[in-house]
Scaffold this active site. Structure first.
Site, mmCIF file in Angstrom:
data_model
loop_
_atom_site.group_PDB
_atom_site.id
_atom_site.type_symbol
_atom_site.label_atom_id
_atom_site.label_comp_id
_atom_site.label_asym_id
_atom_site.label_seq_id
_atom_site.Cartn_x
_atom_site.Cartn_y
_atom_site.Cartn_z
ATOM 1 N N ARG A 5 -1.458 -5.906 6.949
ATOM 2 C CA ARG A 5 -1.903 -4.504 6.869
ATOM 3 C C ARG A 5 -2.303 -4.212 5.429
ATOM 4 O O ARG A 5 -1.495 -4.411 4.507
ATOM 5 C CB ARG A 5 -0.766 -3.565 7.308
ATOM 6 C CG ARG A 5 -1.056 -2.099 7.085
ATOM 7 C CD ARG A 5 0.050 -1.188 7.646
ATOM 8 N NE ARG A 5 -0.269 0.202 7.378
ATOM 9 C CZ ARG A 5 0.369 0.974 6.498
ATOM 10 N NH1 ARG A 5 1.403 0.519 5.814
ATOM 11 N NH2 ARG A 5 -0.023 2.225 6.303
ATOM 12 N N HIS A 17 -4.970 5.324 1.803
ATOM 13 C CA HIS A 17 -3.603 5.157 1.313
ATOM 14 C C HIS A 17 -3.569 5.761 -0.096
ATOM 15 O O HIS A 17 -3.282 5.093 -1.084
ATOM 16 C CB HIS A 17 -3.203 3.684 1.333
ATOM 17 C CG HIS A 17 -1.713 3.438 1.325
ATOM 18 N ND1 HIS A 17 -1.060 2.672 2.267
ATOM 19 C CD2 HIS A 17 -0.740 3.867 0.485
ATOM 20 C CE1 HIS A 17 0.235 2.627 2.001
ATOM 21 N NE2 HIS A 17 0.459 3.356 0.908
ATOM 22 N N GLU A 22 0.758 8.141 5.796
ATOM 23 C CA GLU A 22 1.741 9.128 5.347
ATOM 24 C C GLU A 22 1.134 10.429 4.834
ATOM 25 O O GLU A 22 1.219 10.725 3.628
ATOM 26 C CB GLU A 22 2.645 8.516 4.272
ATOM 27 C CG GLU A 22 3.332 7.234 4.700
ATOM 28 C CD GLU A 22 4.396 6.758 3.709
ATOM 29 O OE1 GLU A 22 4.448 7.298 2.592
ATOM 30 O OE2 GLU A 22 5.161 5.857 4.061
ATOM 31 N N ASN A 36 6.440 4.544 9.318
ATOM 32 C CA ASN A 36 7.047 3.943 8.130
ATOM 33 C C ASN A 36 8.451 4.508 7.971
ATOM 34 O O ASN A 36 8.634 5.732 7.961
ATOM 35 C CB ASN A 36 6.242 4.287 6.870
ATOM 36 C CG ASN A 36 4.838 3.701 6.899
ATOM 37 O OD1 ASN A 36 4.504 2.899 7.783
ATOM 38 N ND2 ASN A 36 4.016 4.091 5.944
ATOM 39 N N TYR A 93 12.247 4.156 5.792
ATOM 40 C CA TYR A 93 13.030 3.559 4.711
ATOM 41 C C TYR A 93 14.483 4.011 4.685
ATOM 42 O O TYR A 93 15.370 3.240 4.392
ATOM 43 C CB TYR A 93 12.384 3.874 3.348
ATOM 44 C CG TYR A 93 11.085 3.135 3.154
ATOM 45 C CD1 TYR A 93 11.075 1.840 2.651
ATOM 46 C CD2 TYR A 93 9.860 3.713 3.511
ATOM 47 C CE1 TYR A 93 9.897 1.132 2.495
ATOM 48 C CE2 TYR A 93 8.673 3.009 3.370
ATOM 49 C CZ TYR A 93 8.694 1.720 2.856
ATOM 50 O OH TYR A 93 7.527 1.018 2.708
ATOM 51 N N GLU A 134 5.614 0.081 8.055
ATOM 52 C CA GLU A 134 6.283 -0.218 6.783
ATOM 53 C C GLU A 134 7.784 -0.098 6.968
ATOM 54 O O GLU A 134 8.262 0.842 7.627
ATOM 55 C CB GLU A 134 5.899 0.781 5.670
ATOM 56 C CG GLU A 134 4.558 0.559 5.048
ATOM 57 C CD GLU A 134 4.242 1.598 3.972
ATOM 58 O OE1 GLU A 134 5.169 2.105 3.311
ATOM 59 O OE2 GLU A 134 3.048 1.913 3.826
#
Ligand code: FCB
Length: 447
Positions: free
Chosen positions: A83, A126, A171, A297, A299, A355
């Site tokens: 990606r 991005h 995002e 994504n 985290y 991600e």
């Protein structure tokens, strides 16, 4: 040290894809070559006090020149997919005309990725907005959404042949809220109403680009990538529960709800009307068109207490928990909960984890990087994805962030997320223990 999944996991079957991810500004460098225009991140990096160590993207991982060896690195990691993102300021001039020199870079890169048998996921945005568009208001200016449509049109006309999957945006929360409301990312503006208006224009741009991408790239899938942290309340107290609801509403639901249902969270109209953007007739239909996939994504998670001014404030987890080098709590259970909850709330398209990864204070010693925390992080989160699939969420692939250490936005080069270590003096890449463990997991799959 290895990464294991239950042997029966459907993630180990050939339909599930494993990849690694990067983004243009974070790895390419070569910011002043081949007619590339300045981006808002060049400007932000050049503004004193904005980026740690006054770091910038001028060289980064020099991927613009080292792309062939980086494709070899991707192959060495044994992944199925890669990606990447395209830099808008590289491929389009101020008049909206193609910049062939920039397009050639992506043409050769994508061609080679396909020749190597990799599945290619491309993100159009991005975060590296051309500075000349920011000078006209950036994402606060509705016109930017139409310029994005033109950019998506150009790129998909030129490059669709080698791309399996297109994401319009990475995002929107970060691009809009960190960039225009909190001022910690480019362009560094900070007014509550700015963030939401920028977000609306980004979502509008996504919707305007969808039919154009579908027309130019009928064989590819098209979607968008959102980031989410699972929100928890700091206590059982009603006010903290409310704080948690507002955090989830503003950070998460504000982005997914319009895409899936065509409206912003209605609670904002009464509780925080200044967060409601200006919407023109027809916008919500454009935004909520069907997509082929949703990228997610993930985290970390957050804990929220009530705050009279801001509605919520971040508080640390009262329980003893582990953090990564960037200060983010490691919470794989939150990942499963988030995915399962979203799946109950919405009628979701197929999902990809686009991600997931950890920043560790890596050191190279005798040619080796023993990033055991990252290995454990990956194992925990891959098993969390497995659990979500078991509970009915349609997840088709997983991308580790990142292929290699790179420019971590406001943190500069101080935070390392790579499966590969980058020595920024020599540009030498060394696969970390986590990269070896990831490859071993992938190699353990049956053909
Ligand atoms: C995400 C970004 C990505 C990277 C990781 C750590 O928010 O999409 O570029 O910086 O965080």
């Amino acid at each position: 040290m290895s990464i294991t999944l239950p042997t029966q996991s459907t993630m180990l079957t050939s339909d599930f894809i494993f990849g690694v991810a990067t983004a243009s500004f974070q790895i390419e460098g070569a910011t002043q070559i081949d007619n590339r225009l300045p981006s808002i991140w060049d400007t932000f990096c050049a503004t004193p006090g904005k980026v740690k160590g006054a770091d910038n993207g001028d060289i980064a991982c020099d991927h613009y020149h080292l792309w062939e060896q980086d494709i070899q690195l991707i192959k060495d990691l044994g992944v199925d997919a890669y990606r990447l993102s395209i830099a808008w300021p590289r491929v389009m001039d101020k008049n909206g005309e193609a910049n062939q020199a920039g397009l050639n870079f992506y043409r050769q890169l994508l061609k080679k990725l396909k020749a190597e048998g990799l599945t290619v996921f491309v993100t159009l945005y991005h975060w590296d907005l051309p500075q000349h568009l920011e000078d006209k208001g950036g994402w606060l200016n509705r016109e930017t959404a139409y310029r994005f449509k033109d950019y998506a049109d150009l790129v998909t006309q030129e490059l669709a042949e080698w791309v399996d999957s297109w994401a319009t945006f990475n995002e929107p929360f970060c691009a809009a809220i960190l960039g225009y409301e909190l001022g910690i990312h480019a362009p560094g503006l900070s007014k509550p109403e700015y963030g939401r208006q920028a977000a609306h224009h980004i979502l509008l741009a996504h919707g305007l680009a969808l039919p154009v991408i579908r027309k130019n790239a009928p064989a590819s899938q098209v979607g968008i990538v959102l980031n989410m942290n699972r929100s928890y309340a700091a206590s059982e107290k009603a006010e903290d529960q409310f704080a948690c609801l507002m955090r989830d509403t503003l950070d998460n639901q504000f982005f997914i709800e319009p895409l899936m249902t065509g409206q912003y969270p209605q609670i904002l109209k009464t509780v925080a009307p200044h967060y409601f953007p200006m919407i023109l007739p027809g916008d919500m239909d454009i935004i909520s068109q069907p997509i082929d996939f949703l990228g997610m994504n993930f985290y970390t998670c957050n804990h929220n207490a009530y705050d009279a001014d801001q509605l919520f404030k971040n508080v640390p987890n009262a329980a003893p928990v582990e953090y990564t080098d960037i200060g983010w709590e490691i919470a794989p259970h939150a990942f499963t909960e988030l995915l399962v909850t979203l799946n109950k709330q919405y009628s979701l398209p197929p999902m990809y984890i686009t991600e997931n990864g950890a920043a560790c204070a890596d050191h190279i010693i005798d040619g080796e990087i023993n990033d055991d925390q990252r290995v454990r992080y990956l194992e925990g989160h891959l098993n969390a994805v497995h659990q979500a699939i078991e509970e009915g969420v349609d997840i088709r692939g997983y991308f580790a962030w990142s292929l290699m250490d790179n420019f971590e936005w406001a943190e500069g080069y101080s935070k390392r997320f790579g499966l590969t270590y980058v020595d920024y003096q020599t540009q030498e890449r060394t696969i970390k223990r986590s990269g070896h463990a990831y490859r071993a997991l992938l190699n353990s799959r049956k053909p």
